[in-house]
Every structure is written in structure tokens, then in C-alpha cells.
Scaffold this active site. Structure first.
Site, PDB file in Angstrom:
ATOM      1  N   ARG A  45       0.824  -1.214   0.000  1.00 37.62           N
ATOM      2  CA  ARG A  45       0.000   0.000   0.000  1.00 37.62           C
ATOM      3  C   ARG A  45       0.857   1.264   0.000  1.00 37.62           C
ATOM      4  O   ARG A  45       0.450   2.285  -0.541  1.00 37.62           O
ATOM      5  CB  ARG A  45      -0.931   0.006   1.215  1.00 37.62           C
ATOM      6  CG  ARG A  45      -2.151  -0.869   1.013  1.00 37.62           C
ATOM      7  CD  ARG A  45      -3.053  -0.830   2.216  1.00 37.62           C
ATOM      8  NE  ARG A  45      -4.401  -1.234   1.859  1.00 37.62           N
ATOM      9  CZ  ARG A  45      -5.412  -1.275   2.718  1.00 37.62           C
ATOM     10  NH1 ARG A  45      -5.218  -0.962   3.986  1.00 37.62           N
ATOM     11  NH2 ARG A  45      -6.605  -1.635   2.314  1.00 37.62           N
ATOM     12  N   LYS A 206     -17.410 -14.508   4.614  1.00 46.14           N
ATOM     13  CA  LYS A 206     -18.778 -14.034   4.598  1.00 46.14           C
ATOM     14  C   LYS A 206     -19.432 -13.920   3.234  1.00 46.14           C
ATOM     15  O   LYS A 206     -18.894 -13.302   2.329  1.00 46.14           O
ATOM     16  CB  LYS A 206     -18.815 -12.645   5.246  1.00 46.14           C
ATOM     17  CG  LYS A 206     -18.466 -12.656   6.706  1.00 46.14           C
ATOM     18  CD  LYS A 206     -18.960 -11.375   7.332  1.00 46.14           C
ATOM     19  CE  LYS A 206     -18.158 -11.029   8.569  1.00 46.14           C
ATOM     20  NZ  LYS A 206     -18.014  -9.592   8.716  1.00 46.14           N
ATOM     21  N   GLY A 358      -7.191  -6.655   0.515  1.00 45.40           N
ATOM     22  CA  GLY A 358      -7.280  -7.375   1.784  1.00 45.40           C
ATOM     23  C   GLY A 358      -6.378  -8.584   1.810  1.00 45.40           C
ATOM     24  O   GLY A 358      -5.286  -8.591   1.249  1.00 45.40           O
ATOM     25  N   GLY A 381     -12.602  -3.879   1.237  1.00 45.16           N
ATOM     26  CA  GLY A 381     -13.987  -3.409   1.300  1.00 45.16           C
ATOM     27  C   GLY A 381     -14.300  -2.422   0.185  1.00 45.16           C
ATOM     28  O   GLY A 381     -15.379  -2.472  -0.416  1.00 45.16           O
TER      29      GLY A 381
HETATM   30  C1  3PG Z   1      -8.902  -1.308   5.000  1.00 41.58           C
HETATM   31  O1  3PG Z   1      -7.824  -1.861   5.233  1.00 41.58           O
HETATM   32  O2  3PG Z   1      -9.957  -1.937   4.851  1.00 41.58           O
HETATM   33  C2  3PG Z   1      -8.884   0.193   4.846  1.00 41.58           C
HETATM   34  O3  3PG Z   1      -7.662   0.733   5.228  1.00 41.58           O
HETATM   35  C3  3PG Z   1     -10.016   0.830   5.607  1.00 41.58           C
HETATM   36  O4  3PG Z   1      -9.922   0.504   6.953  1.00 41.58           O
HETATM   37  P1  3PG Z   1     -11.224   0.177   7.801  1.00 41.58           P
HETATM   38  O5  3PG Z   1     -11.848  -1.058   7.215  1.00 41.58           O
HETATM   39  O6  3PG Z   1     -10.748   0.022   9.205  1.00 41.58           O
HETATM   40  O7  3PG Z   1     -12.134   1.375   7.625  1.00 41.58           O
HETATM   41 MG    MG Z   2     -11.635  -2.752   5.904  1.00 49.21          MG
END
Ligand code: 3PG
Ligand code: MG
Length: 405
Positions: A45, A206, A358, A381
Site C-alpha cells: 500500500r 462471509k 485485503g 472493502g
Molecule cells: C482497509 O484496510 O480496509 C482500509 O484501510 C479501511 O480501513 P477500515 O476497514 O478500518 O475502515
Molecule cells: Mg476494511
């Protein structure tokens, strides 16, 4: 070389003059850290934002970076300070990166005032203030006071309407960074013009995380393959007994998706065989069984060899693949075979391969396969939200191409 359809109708740092200006760049440096040592275990990142940061440095901007790290919930948590990230970035950039002890306030303003053109500063974790997630106006204004221009390069956080993502855009000219642009173009291309056959490879715990995305693209895909924890919910919806596998409260949703797939002529592939165990630990006995014979006191921890070959065959005839979610409990090496096999197959396909962020992205990085994929997203997300067809608040808030002169 792939041609993306440009999805972006937002202004980017290419459209503005930044020389000598204070530019606040919201980045997503929410990187995984080793539990014990605090060392950054995957810096993708950080590296992904280098094009934006380097371009701003080259043009003589004063670069102020802001990020969150983890979920400190409005408190100062020493382990989640950004000083080590600043140090890491400084090594990559080969120039000093000052880390401030807070992200707003007089001391930070003084640090900003002493920046010279081309200097880089990293603000302390934005989420040490609960006002960040609350989207407080006063907090957004305090951040805006630090800069002349705002840049959003935090694709991974753009689904959050937080102060540093949305609030601040009310007070500063707000444009997209190059990573944000690249993410939207790459993910947008699979919504707009996927080459067929188009396959989805889905895993993770999920079903509920993926429903929106499935609803939005089920009529564009040719095949959906389901592994990981969520496969248990689908199997149960098809009346298989799944032992002690964790079931979500989404049986009806899964049944609905199964019906939709049939209606849209989409092939839905569930595992034929699975690896099961009666305890989740590295040493236990494991066995591979047909989904018809899952022992009542066992749970699913990976896809089986037969499923790996069925999925492989399907992937090999695909021209576009979007992959999100591991096929099993991949953190335990013995349960990672299915996930690793999928990663290796995707890496060798002659197809457009897009990996959601992720844990899936982290695994691909760990296996050193990132360069073999067409695109690996930095947002988990956020990429699912984008593919579900919903607007990302952090993108919406930026200036349109024709809005600024
Ligand atoms: C993530 O890793 O999903 C993003 O950095 C956002 O973080 P968060 O899901 O804690 O809002
Ligand atoms: Mg997240």
C-alpha cells in the site's frame, strides 16, 4: 499491456498546478504489522502511492501525507503510531520524511510551515481522533488549514465518509491521486467491458460481504466459483450437511444467489470435495472428503484436490477473472493449499486477472506473484463496494473534470 477504459471523470493531480503549494494527500497506509515486532509485513500500500508522491515531489509541492493505521477508535495507541511507516517511506524515497506527533494543531502547523518545496511530512494516525470517523466539521477544517490542495489517493478507504476523505473536500480544491485513478480504471474495466468468459473466484468467510457485488455483476459473468468459509453456507443452502463449519445467517441470501445464477445462465461451481478437521490447529489430523460425507464433528478448512482441478479447468478457459477471498484458513499453512493453488493458476493465465485487496492481495504479495497479475487492488472493502455499483463517497466528493478552471 492492457488498455483500460477510463472510468474516471474526476480531476487528478495531472490537471492542477502544485508547485510551491501545500498538498495534503490522504493515503491508505493501513499496512499489516507483525503482532510481536510491529514490523510492516507488506508494504504494497505504501509502494502503490509512490507515483503520486514522487510526481508531487518532482513538481515542487510541499507534500503532507495523512493516513489511518488500524482501528484505535479515537485513542492514542502507541503501537499504531505512524513513525515507523514514515521511516520506511523515507528509505524508499531516499529522502527524510518527518513524522508529526499529532495530525492537527499548532505544532503540526509549525512543521508544515517549515516545509520546503519537495519536502514530505507524514501526519500522525488520523484515527487517534474520534472526529475523523465521525466526519466532524471542525476536524475537517483543522486538517484543511494545513494545505492549499487536497488529493485523495486512499482508494482502500474511499468507501468511508470520514473527515479526511469527504469532509475536507468542502474546504479545499480536491482531486484524485494516481493510485485512486488506476484503481477506478482497473476495476471499472471489468464492469464495463470484461472479455468473456468472465469468472469470479470467491472465498473468505462471509457471503454478506459479497452480495452487493454479486447482485451488480451476476448478469455480466459466465461462472462463479465459491470456496472458503462462504462455501459452507452455499453447500448448506443446497442441503448438504457441513458439520461444525461456521454458518452465517445468510442461508436465504445464498439460496437467492443460487437461483439468480440459474436465471442468468451463470454456472455456479461449489466444492466437490473439501479438507476437514475437528480442530483448527497446525498439528491436527486432516482428511479430504466429498461434500456428501462431511463428518458432523468436523469443519471445512480448505477446498480439496478434486475441486482444485475443477476450478483450474474453469479458470484456464476464462478471459477475465476477478478473485476475492481465500479458499480456506490460509493463515495455517496446511490449510493454504487450495488458496495457493488458485494464486499460482491465476498468475499463469493468459487472461485479465484482477485480485481484490485485503487478505487475498497480501497472500499474492507474499507469494511474489503480484507482477504476474493484471492488477492487484489495494482496497478490500472498497473494491467490493465499487463493484457493487455503489458510489464511493471519497470519489464522489472530488472535483469533476469540467468543474475547475
Ligand atoms: C482497509 O484496510 O480496509 C482500509 O484501510 C479501511 O480501513 P477500515 O476497514 O478500518 O475502515
Ligand atoms: Mg476494511
Amino acid at each position: 499491456m492492457y488498455m483500460w477504459f477510463t472510468y474516471m471523470d474526476k480531476m487528478t493531480i495531472r490537471d492542477i498546478e502544485v508547485s510551491g503549494k501545500r498538498v495534503l494527500v490522504r493515503v491508505d497506509f493501513n499496512v499489516p504489522l507483525d503482532d510481536k515486532t510491529g514490523v510492516i509485513t507488506d508494504d504494497s500500500r505504501i509502494r502503490a502511492t509512490l507515483p503520486t508522491i514522487e510526481s508531487l515531489i518532482d513538481q515542487g509541492a510541499k507534500v503532507i501525507l495523512g493516513s489511518h493505521l488500524g482501528r484505535p477508535k479515537g485513542k492514542v495507541v502507541d503501537k499504531l503510531r505512524l513513525a515507523s511507516v514514515a521511516q520506511h517511506l523515507s528509505q524508499i524515497l531516499r529522502q527524510p520524511v518527518e513524522a508529526t506527533r499529532d495530525c492537527i494543531g499548532p505544532e503540526v502547523e509549525r512543521s508544515v510551515a517549515s516545509l520546503k518545496n519537495g519536502d514530505v511530512l507524514l501526519l500522525e494516525n488520523l484515527r487517534f481522533h474520534s472526529d475523523e470517523e465521525r466526519g466532524s466539521t471542525a476536524f475537517a477544517q483543522a486538517l484543511a488549514r494545513l494545505a492549499d490542495i487536497y488529493v485523495n489517493d486512499a482508494f482502500g478507504t474511499s468507501h468511508r465518509a470520514h473527515a479526511s476523505i469527504v469532509g475536507i473536500t468542502r474546504y479545499l480544491p480536491a482531486v484524485a491521486g494516481l493510485l485512486l485513478e488506476k484503481e477506478l480504471d482497473a476495476l471499472g474495466s471489468i464492469l464495463k467491458s470484461p472479455s468473456h468468459p468472465f469468472a469470479l473466484l470467491l472465498g473468505g468467510a462471509k457471503v454478506s460481504d459479497k452480495v452487493g457485488m454479486l447482485d451488480n455483476i451476476i448478469d455480466k459473468v459466465d461462472c462463479i466459483m465459491v470456496g472458503g468459509g462462504m462455501a459452507a453456507t452455499f453447500l448448506k443452502a443446497k442441503s448438504y450437511e457441513v458439520g461444525l463449519s461456521l454458518l452465517e445467517d445468510s442461508l436465504e441470501t445464498a439460496a437467492e444467489i443460487i437461483k439468480k445464477a440459474v436465471r442468468n445462465g451463470v454456472q455456479l461451481l461449489l466444492p466437490d470435495d473439501v479438507v476437514v478437521t475437528d480442530k483448527i490447529s497446525a498439528q491436527v489430523k486432516i482428511q479430504t472428503v466429498s461434500v456428501e460425507n462431511i463428518p458432523p464433528d468436523n469443519r471445512i478448512v480448505d477446498i480439496g484436490a478434486l475441486t482444485i482441478s475443477t476450478f483450474t479447468r474453469e479458470l484456464e478457459r476464462s478471459k477475465t477473472v476477478f478473485w476475492n477471498g481465500p479458499m480456506g484458513i490460509y493463515e495455517i499453512p496446511r490449510f493454504a493449499e487450495g488458496t495457493k493453488a488458485m494464486a499460482r493458476i491465476l498468475a499463469n493465465l493468459n487472461a485479465t486477472t484482477i485480485v481484490g485487496g485485503g487478505s487475498t492481495a497480501e497472500l499474492v504479495t507474499e507469494m511474489k506473484l503480484t507482477d504476474k497479475m493484471t492488477f492487484v487492488s489495494t482496497g478490500g472493502g472498497a473494491s467490493l463496494r465499487f463493484l457493487s455499483g455503489e458510489a464511493l463517497p471519497g470519489v464522489e466528493a472530488l472535483l469533476d473534470k469540467n468543474e475547475y478552471d
